[in-house]
Design a protein around this motif. Structure first.
Motif, mmCIF file in Angstrom:
data_model
loop_
_atom_site.group_PDB
_atom_site.id
_atom_site.type_symbol
_atom_site.label_atom_id
_atom_site.label_comp_id
_atom_site.label_asym_id
_atom_site.label_seq_id
_atom_site.Cartn_x
_atom_site.Cartn_y
_atom_site.Cartn_z
ATOM 1 N N ALA A 14 2.932 -1.287 17.971
ATOM 2 C CA ALA A 14 4.323 -1.242 18.417
ATOM 3 C C ALA A 14 5.141 -2.277 17.674
ATOM 4 N N SER A 15 5.634 -1.933 16.496
ATOM 5 C CA SER A 15 6.484 -2.836 15.738
ATOM 6 C C SER A 15 7.246 -1.998 14.733
ATOM 7 N N ALA A 16 8.284 -2.585 14.131
ATOM 8 C CA ALA A 16 9.205 -1.772 13.322
ATOM 9 C C ALA A 16 8.797 -1.695 11.869
ATOM 10 N N HIS A 17 7.673 -1.113 11.587
ATOM 11 C CA HIS A 17 7.192 -1.062 10.212
ATOM 12 C C HIS A 17 6.891 0.385 9.813
ATOM 13 N N THR A 18 5.771 0.651 9.130
ATOM 14 C CA THR A 18 5.520 2.025 8.696
ATOM 15 C C THR A 18 4.046 2.250 8.374
ATOM 16 N N ARG A 37 -7.458 6.710 6.439
ATOM 17 C CA ARG A 37 -7.911 5.528 7.186
ATOM 18 C C ARG A 37 -6.680 4.820 7.726
ATOM 19 N N VAL A 38 -6.154 5.361 8.802
ATOM 20 C CA VAL A 38 -4.921 4.790 9.346
ATOM 21 C C VAL A 38 -5.244 3.575 10.213
ATOM 22 N N PRO A 39 -4.358 2.592 10.189
ATOM 23 C CA PRO A 39 -4.580 1.385 10.987
ATOM 24 C C PRO A 39 -4.150 1.585 12.430
ATOM 25 N N ALA A 40 -4.624 0.683 13.270
ATOM 26 C CA ALA A 40 -4.190 0.678 14.654
ATOM 27 C C ALA A 40 -2.799 0.074 14.796
ATOM 28 N N TYR A 41 -2.424 -0.738 13.817
ATOM 29 C CA TYR A 41 -1.176 -1.495 13.897
ATOM 30 C C TYR A 41 -0.341 -1.166 12.665
ATOM 31 N N ASP A 42 0.970 -1.040 12.838
ATOM 32 C CA ASP A 42 1.830 -0.611 11.739
ATOM 33 C C ASP A 42 2.389 -1.766 10.905
ATOM 34 N N GLY A 43 1.974 -2.979 11.174
ATOM 35 C CA GLY A 43 2.536 -4.133 10.479
ATOM 36 C C GLY A 43 2.028 -4.283 9.059
ATOM 37 N N PRO A 44 2.714 -5.132 8.288
ATOM 38 C CA PRO A 44 2.404 -5.274 6.865
ATOM 39 C C PRO A 44 1.281 -6.253 6.564
ATOM 40 N N ILE A 45 0.784 -6.163 5.349
ATOM 41 C CA ILE A 45 -0.080 -7.178 4.756
ATOM 42 C C ILE A 45 0.818 -8.022 3.845
ATOM 43 N N THR A 46 0.705 -9.341 3.930
ATOM 44 C CA THR A 46 1.542 -10.195 3.084
ATOM 45 C C THR A 46 0.730 -11.054 2.114
ATOM 46 N N ASP A 47 -0.575 -11.184 2.362
ATOM 47 C CA ASP A 47 -1.439 -11.982 1.478
ATOM 48 C C ASP A 47 -2.043 -11.060 0.425
ATOM 49 N N VAL A 48 -1.514 -11.136 -0.807
ATOM 50 C CA VAL A 48 -1.982 -10.202 -1.840
ATOM 51 C C VAL A 48 -3.365 -10.573 -2.368
ATOM 52 N N THR A 49 -3.899 -11.729 -1.946
ATOM 53 C CA THR A 49 -5.242 -12.134 -2.375
ATOM 54 C C THR A 49 -6.310 -11.761 -1.354
#
Ligand SMILES: *[C@@H]1O[C@H](CO)[C@@H](O)[C@H](O)[C@H]1NC(C)=O
Ligand SMILES: *[C@@H]1O[C@H](CO)[C@@H](O)[C@H](O)[C@H]1NC(C)=O
Ligand SMILES: [Cu+2]
Length: 238
Positions: A14-18, A37-49
């Motif tokens: 439940a968050s405003a992402h995609t 392979r869909v995630p349970a959460y729609d939030g982003p990844i920000t750590d590219v490492t």
């Protein structure tokens, strides 16, 4: 399904992402979340490492469905929505918040078994990229205007066999410093037939992006950008 170290449960964030959550093949929908392979959460990844940038972390399949059958040269469509259940709601933040501007990319990695493969250690090549056009419109705006759909072609010369197809969107509204760019990606499981013998150069995830890349650390506002360097390698063409 047997012996799969995955679950089939559907958890809704439940968050405003995609979330990339449906693949179309030659204009035919393959089914909601099927083979992805869909995630349970729609939030982003920000750590590219982080390994999370490969296929959105240790996320689960929501359907124990096998590989989608596609032919080299097929027209594919990746469809994004805000959450796994927002596709038919008509809410303004579906398929994504309009302010989440940035590029859209698609990568492939050849695997032995797309259903069960681990996501680490794979060799990826890009097959599609769309960034900022000469009129100043972003790929995400085109995705928004197309109700979450992005069309691309599976190159006709890729080798037959199983692949993970990593569809990715980057939102740049917080990207002026790193970490800040929001990376949204999911991996679909496909089985390609009728392919050729292409041997494209590959990159690793993590590794393909750095926090200092001009397409990852990017000023979206003031002044309005006129050019944008899409991160990662150039898209492979036959
Ligand atoms: C995407 O492809 C579908 C058919 O596969 C087509 O109906 C649609 O017009 C295409 N969209 C764009 C923006 O080209
Ligand atoms: C992939 O396609 C080939 C050729 O049609 C088929 O023999 C094979 O069973 C398929 N594999 C999977 C896992 O779907
Ligand atoms: Cu968001």
């Amino acid at each position: 399904m047997k012996n799969l170290l995955i679950t089939c449960s559907l958890l809704v964030g439940a968050s405003a992402h995609t979330i990339f959550q449906e693949l179309w093949v030659n204009g035919v929908a393959q089914g909601h979340t099927k083979g992805i392979r869909v995630p349970a959460y729609d939030g982003p990844i920000t750590d590219v490492t982080s390994n999370d940038v490969i296929c959105n972390g240790g996320q689960q399949h929501t359907e124990c469905t096998p590989q989608m059958q596609v032919k080299a040269g097929d027209k594919l469509t990746a469809e994004w929505h805000h959450t796994l259940d927002s596709g038919s709601t008509g809410e303004a933040q579906d398929p994504i918040d309009k302010g989440h501007l940035g590029p859209v990319m698609v990568y492939l990695a050849k695997v032995d078994d797309a259903l069960t493969t681990k996501v680490t250690g794979l060799k990826w090549f890009k097959i599609y990229e769309d960034g900022l056009d000469s009129k100043g419109q972003w790929a995400v705006t085109r995705l928004y205007n197309n109700k979450g759909k992005v069309n691309f072609t599976l190159p006709s010369c890729v080798q037959s066999g199983q692949y993970l197809l990593r569809a990715e969107l980057i939102a740049l509204h917080g990207a002026a410093s790193y970490p800040g760019a929001q990376l949204y990606m999911e991996c679909a499981q496909i089985n390609v037939t009728g392919g050729g013998s292409a041997n494209p150069p590959t990159v690793s995830f993590p590794g393909a992006y750095k926090g200092t890349d001009p397409g990852i650390k990017f000023q979206l506002f003031y002044p309005t950008p006129t050019t944008y360097t899409i991160p990662g390698p150039t898209a492979f063409k036959c």
